[in-house]
Write an enzyme that holds these catalytic residues in place. Structure first.
Site, mmCIF file in Angstrom:
data_model
loop_
_atom_site.group_PDB
_atom_site.id
_atom_site.type_symbol
_atom_site.label_atom_id
_atom_site.label_comp_id
_atom_site.label_asym_id
_atom_site.label_seq_id
_atom_site.Cartn_x
_atom_site.Cartn_y
_atom_site.Cartn_z
ATOM 1 C CG ASP A 43 -1.866 1.149 1.178
ATOM 2 O OD1 ASP A 43 -2.939 1.162 0.528
ATOM 3 O OD2 ASP A 43 -1.391 2.227 1.840
ATOM 4 C CE1 TYR A 48 0.727 7.851 2.552
ATOM 5 C CE2 TYR A 48 1.293 5.585 1.852
ATOM 6 C CZ TYR A 48 0.298 6.406 2.292
ATOM 7 O OH TYR A 48 -0.974 6.074 3.062
ATOM 8 C CE LYS A 73 -3.754 4.778 0.548
ATOM 9 N NZ LYS A 73 -2.064 4.433 0.806
#
Ligand SMILES: NC(=O)c1ccc[n+]([C@@H]2O[C@H](COP(=O)([O-])OP(=O)(O)OC[C@H]3O[C@@H](n4cnc5c(N)ncnc54)[C@H](OP(=O)(O)O)[C@@H]3O)[C@@H](O)[C@H]2O)c1
Length: 273
Positions: A43, A48, A73
């Protein structure tokens, strides 16, 4: 590894590795180690800033692509139909992937009111075969209701903060009714639940660690989990939760620990772009 079947019939490992706050450099070794001990699901997120490192670890591994399950995401600043399509291209290029397994809207950011058109971009990517599944993150019931009313393809899951101190019982029940899995972020409450007395008593009884008891509780709650660790022994420890089962009375004890304690933001207050 245990697999669950999402509402569009795609299979997903019930446990994966989260890589928030792991640098692009460090994440290569961390993901490589996770693959070696049996993780298949990772994930990450545009936010990030480590998709390049995750991509490098995937490229260096010999695991067939179809055995991996990669999630990323779209960040708040890239919401909107066209910007999301562009963010997707950037992410997939960094990850060096032909397709993505799961694409999520990171936060609903309702004050900007762009999550419906953002979700419609995810639907286009799904229909075009660029992603195997689409979903959301940090969505309250009212945000999910709008997606279910105004869009065509129901989300496969909602990735939200969830752990013994913040159990999300109402949201779990809504999602369950609509065939939407809960994916628990900060499943260990970023470490805050590890010292809990009840958790430690249960851990002693089963001769497991507190982290294993908490992760096993999530598994039996039928949530998907993505514990994060950069420590090789903990990465190994966290995946070893499929060889024991918590008895009903211990599940009930953990249910009593719920105390509406968030470690992260309330999604309605998230305004970061
Ligand atoms: N969608 C969202 O908005 C959102 C928000 C937050 C997180 N997430 C996702 O969820 C993932 C997990 O959440 P998180 O990183 O916030 O928290 P977490 O997984 O609950 O906790 C991670 C912390 O616990 C420590 N830890 C891990 N395993 C342990 C063990 N067996 N024993 C003792 N300590 C242990 C880690 O330390 P070390 O790393 O030092 O070992 C780290 O400090 C993230 O990485 C990210 O992928 C998503």
């Amino acid at each position: 590894m245990k697999y669950i079947t999402l509402n569009n019939n795609v299979r997903m490992p019930q446990l994966g590795l989260g890589v928030y706050l792991v640098s692009n450099e460090e994440v290569v070794d961390v993901v490589t180690h996770a693959f070696q001990v049996g993780y298949r699901s990772i994930d990450t997120a545009q936010f990030y800033e480590n998709e390049t490192g995750v991509g490098r670890a995937i490229e260096q591994s010999t695991i067939p692509r179809e055995e991996l399950f990669i999630t990323t995401k779209v960040w708040n600043s890239h919401q909107g139909y066209d910007k999301t399509l562009q963010a997707f291209e950037e992410s997939i290029e960094k990850l060096q992937l032909e397709y993505l397994d799961l694409y999520l809207i990171h936060w609903p950011t309702p004050m900007y009111d762009r999550y419906v058109e953002t979700y419609q971009a995810l639907e286009k990517l799904y229909k075009d075969g660029r992603v195997k599944a689409i979903g959301v993150s940090n969505f309250h019931i009212e945000h999910l209701e709008r997606i279910l009313d105004e869009c065509e393809i129901p989300p496969v899951l909602n990735q939200v903060e969830c752990h013994p101190y913040f159990q999300q019982k109402e949201l779990k029940s809504f999602c369950n009714k609509h065939n939407i899995y809960i994916e628990a972020w900060s499943p260990l409450a970023r470490g805050e639940v590890l010292a809990d007395k009840t958790i430690n008593q249960i851990a002693e009884k089963y001769e497991k660690t507190p982290a294993q008891v908490i992760l096993r509780w999530h598994i039996q709650e039928k949530s998907i989990i993505i514990p994060k660790s950069v420590t090789p022994s903990r990465i190994h420890e966290n995946i070893n939760v499929f060889d024991f089962e918590l008895r009903e009375e211990d599940m009930d004890e953990i249910a009593k620990l719920d105390r509406n304690h968030r470690t992260g933001r309330n999604p309605n207050e998230m305004d970061m772009l």
